[in-house]
Design a protein around this motif. Structure first.
Motif, PDB file in Angstrom:
ATOM      1  N   SER A   1      30.992   1.386 -13.259  1.00 39.11           N
ATOM      2  CA  SER A   1      30.624   1.439 -14.485  1.00 39.11           C
ATOM      3  C   SER A   1      30.713   2.525 -15.169  1.00 39.11           C
ATOM      4  O   SER A   1      30.276   3.827 -14.347  1.00 39.11           O
ATOM      5  N   TYR A   2      30.728   3.176 -16.165  1.00 36.82           N
ATOM      6  CA  TYR A   2      30.630   4.493 -16.655  1.00 36.82           C
ATOM      7  C   TYR A   2      29.684   4.749 -17.926  1.00 36.82           C
ATOM      8  O   TYR A   2      29.557   3.995 -18.800  1.00 36.82           O
ATOM      9  N   PHE A   3      28.713   5.556 -17.739  1.00 35.92           N
ATOM     10  CA  PHE A   3      27.844   5.905 -18.617  1.00 35.92           C
ATOM     11  C   PHE A   3      27.664   7.341 -18.956  1.00 35.92           C
ATOM     12  O   PHE A   3      28.285   8.295 -18.743  1.00 35.92           O
ATOM     13  N   LYS A   4      27.592   7.483 -20.242  1.00 33.43           N
ATOM     14  CA  LYS A   4      27.622   8.877 -21.098  1.00 33.43           C
ATOM     15  C   LYS A   4      26.043   9.146 -21.720  1.00 33.43           C
ATOM     16  O   LYS A   4      25.213   8.237 -22.257  1.00 33.43           O
ATOM     17  N   CYS A   5      25.884  10.290 -21.548  1.00 31.12           N
ATOM     18  CA  CYS A   5      24.569  10.729 -22.055  1.00 31.12           C
ATOM     19  C   CYS A   5      24.614  10.783 -23.575  1.00 31.12           C
ATOM     20  O   CYS A   5      25.685  10.963 -24.243  1.00 31.12           O
ATOM     21  N   GLN A   6      23.608  10.360 -24.301  1.00 29.57           N
ATOM     22  CA  GLN A   6      23.462  10.153 -25.710  1.00 29.57           C
ATOM     23  C   GLN A   6      23.295  11.538 -26.595  1.00 29.57           C
ATOM     24  O   GLN A   6      23.178  11.260 -27.899  1.00 29.57           O
ATOM     25  N   ARG A   7      22.948  12.532 -25.926  1.00 24.27           N
ATOM     26  CA  ARG A   7      22.871  13.882 -26.652  1.00 24.27           C
ATOM     27  C   ARG A   7      24.005  14.533 -27.432  1.00 24.27           C
ATOM     28  O   ARG A   7      25.103  14.006 -27.008  1.00 24.27           O
ATOM     29  N   SER A   8      23.803  15.395 -28.330  1.00 27.31           N
ATOM     30  CA  SER A   8      25.174  15.614 -29.003  1.00 27.31           C
ATOM     31  C   SER A   8      25.812  16.687 -28.383  1.00 27.31           C
ATOM     32  O   SER A   8      26.883  16.917 -28.220  1.00 27.31           O
TER      33      SER A   8
ATOM     34  N   LEU B   1      23.395  -4.744 -15.032  1.00 27.39           N
ATOM     35  CA  LEU B   1      23.255  -3.635 -13.823  1.00 27.39           C
ATOM     36  C   LEU B   1      21.816  -2.907 -14.136  1.00 27.39           C
ATOM     37  O   LEU B   1      21.648  -2.417 -15.356  1.00 27.39           O
ATOM     38  N   VAL B   2      21.190  -2.737 -13.228  1.00 32.00           N
ATOM     39  CA  VAL B   2      19.933  -2.115 -13.112  1.00 32.00           C
ATOM     40  C   VAL B   2      19.846  -1.102 -12.140  1.00 32.00           C
ATOM     41  O   VAL B   2      19.751  -0.989 -10.972  1.00 32.00           O
ATOM     42  N   LEU B   3      19.739   0.163 -12.693  1.00 33.20           N
ATOM     43  CA  LEU B   3      19.839   1.427 -11.960  1.00 33.20           C
ATOM     44  C   LEU B   3      18.728   2.177 -12.117  1.00 33.20           C
ATOM     45  O   LEU B   3      17.712   2.195 -13.182  1.00 33.20           O
ATOM     46  N   PRO B   4      18.428   3.128 -11.133  1.00 29.85           N
ATOM     47  CA  PRO B   4      16.965   3.910 -11.056  1.00 29.85           C
ATOM     48  C   PRO B   4      16.843   4.864 -12.473  1.00 29.85           C
ATOM     49  O   PRO B   4      17.676   5.351 -12.865  1.00 29.85           O
ATOM     50  N   GLU B   5      15.802   4.944 -12.980  1.00 33.74           N
ATOM     51  CA  GLU B   5      15.608   5.575 -14.364  1.00 33.74           C
ATOM     52  C   GLU B   5      15.515   7.040 -13.907  1.00 33.74           C
ATOM     53  O   GLU B   5      14.675   7.504 -13.185  1.00 33.74           O
ATOM     54  N   ASP B   6      16.491   7.761 -14.301  1.00 33.32           N
ATOM     55  CA  ASP B   6      16.499   9.344 -13.980  1.00 33.32           C
ATOM     56  C   ASP B   6      15.842  10.156 -15.109  1.00 33.32           C
ATOM     57  O   ASP B   6      15.914  11.144 -15.032  1.00 33.32           O
ATOM     58  N   GLY B   7      15.332   9.395 -16.084  1.00 32.75           N
ATOM     59  CA  GLY B   7      14.828  10.244 -17.130  1.00 32.75           C
ATOM     60  C   GLY B   7      15.543  10.529 -18.353  1.00 32.75           C
ATOM     61  O   GLY B   7      15.239  10.963 -19.356  1.00 32.75           O
ATOM     62  N   TYR B   8      16.890  10.337 -18.181  1.00 31.21           N
ATOM     63  CA  TYR B   8      17.761  10.431 -19.416  1.00 31.21           C
ATOM     64  C   TYR B   8      18.251   9.232 -20.052  1.00 31.21           C
ATOM     65  O   TYR B   8      18.197   7.937 -19.470  1.00 31.21           O
ATOM     66  N   GLU B   9      18.662   9.369 -21.233  1.00 25.71           N
ATOM     67  CA  GLU B   9      19.146   8.046 -22.061  1.00 25.71           C
ATOM     68  C   GLU B   9      20.761   8.032 -21.563  1.00 25.71           C
ATOM     69  O   GLU B   9      21.667   9.046 -21.998  1.00 25.71           O
ATOM     70  N   TRP B  10      21.515   6.817 -21.364  1.00 26.62           N
ATOM     71  CA  TRP B  10      22.635   6.702 -20.814  1.00 26.62           C
ATOM     72  C   TRP B  10      23.141   5.318 -21.847  1.00 26.62           C
ATOM     73  O   TRP B  10      22.409   4.605 -22.183  1.00 26.62           O
ATOM     74  N   ARG B  11      24.532   5.624 -22.165  1.00 24.05           N
ATOM     75  CA  ARG B  11      25.132   4.598 -22.835  1.00 24.05           C
ATOM     76  C   ARG B  11      26.196   4.104 -22.304  1.00 24.05           C
ATOM     77  O   ARG B  11      27.296   4.902 -21.999  1.00 24.05           O
ATOM     78  N   LYS B  12      26.516   2.970 -21.944  1.00 22.66           N
ATOM     79  CA  LYS B  12      27.835   2.324 -21.056  1.00 22.66           C
ATOM     80  C   LYS B  12      28.940   2.578 -22.071  1.00 22.66           C
ATOM     81  O   LYS B  12      28.861   1.980 -23.156  1.00 22.66           O
ATOM     82  N   TYR B  13      29.989   3.226 -21.598  1.00 24.79           N
ATOM     83  CA  TYR B  13      31.112   2.986 -22.548  1.00 24.79           C
ATOM     84  C   TYR B  13      32.463   2.574 -21.761  1.00 24.79           C
ATOM     85  O   TYR B  13      33.480   2.612 -22.161  1.00 24.79           O
TER      86      TYR B  13
END
Length: 127
Positions: A57-64, A32-44
Motif C-alpha cells: 500500500s502506498y501512502f503520502k503525507c498531506q502537507r504541502s 488496513l490498520v497501521l500504527p499511528e506515527d503522528g503524521y497524516e497519511w493519504r492512501k494513493y
DNA sequence: CGAGTTTGACCCGCGC
DNA sequence: GCGCGGGTCAAACTCG
C-alpha cells in the motif's frame, strides 16, 4: 555484512510493524490498520507485488511541502505481519502531538532539506 | 458537501 | 529494442 544495509540510508530506513483488522465487514472488505506515527497519511495506491508475493500500500503525507511517503507491505497469507517503510522526510512539525516526543530541531533539519531537493525532481511537466 | 478511500490504467526504469 | 514490474495519478464512490 552490516554496513551494506546501514550505509544505504537514501530514503527508506525506518521500519515499523502493524497488523490488518476487519472494520467493514458489511462491505466485504478488510481495512488496513497501521500504527499511528503522528503524521497524516493519504492512501494513493495499492498493488500486489508477486515478486515477493506480498501486497503493498502506498501512502503520502498531506502537507504541502512535505514529500514524505509511507509504504505498507504485508503478506496476503499473514496480514498480521505488516511492515511499514518510511520514504523521504517531513519538513514540517508533527500535526498531532502524541506522547512526549522531543525529537525536534536536531541535526536532521539540514539533512531533510538536502534530501528534499533531490526528491523534488519529479516528472510534473504538463499533465 | 467535502474529504478520503478504492480500482484501473498509464508511464517509466531496468533487465535481458 | 522490447517486455515486465513497480509506482503514480486520475476518476468515481462512499462515509462523515
Amino acid at each position: 555484512m552490516s554496513e551494506a544495509s546501514h550505509t544505504r540510508q537514501d530514503s527508506m530506513e525506518i521500519l515499523e510493524e502493524g497488523y490488518i483488522e476487519e472494520q467493514d465487514m458489511d462491505r466485504g472488505g478488510y481495512r488496513l490498520v497501521l500504527p499511528e506515527d503522528g503524521y497524516e497519511w493519504r492512501k494513493y495506491g495499492q498493488k500486489f507485488i508477486k515478486n515477493i508475493g506480498k501486497m503493498r500500500s502506498y501512502f503520502k503525507c498531506q502537507r504541502s511541502n512535505c514529500s514524505a511517503k509511507k509504504r505498507a507491505e504485508w503478506s496476503t497469507s499473514e496480514p498480521n505481519n505488516l511492515k511499514v517503510v518510511y520514504k523521504g522526510v517531513h519538513n514540517h512539525a508533527l500535526p498531532a502531538s502524541e506522547s512526549g516526543s522531543s525529537q525536534l530541531g536536531t541535526s536532521s533539519n539540514a539533512n531533510q532539506y538536502d534530501l528534499l531537493t533531490q526528491v523534488f525532481g519529479d516528472r510534473s511537466t504538463a499533465h
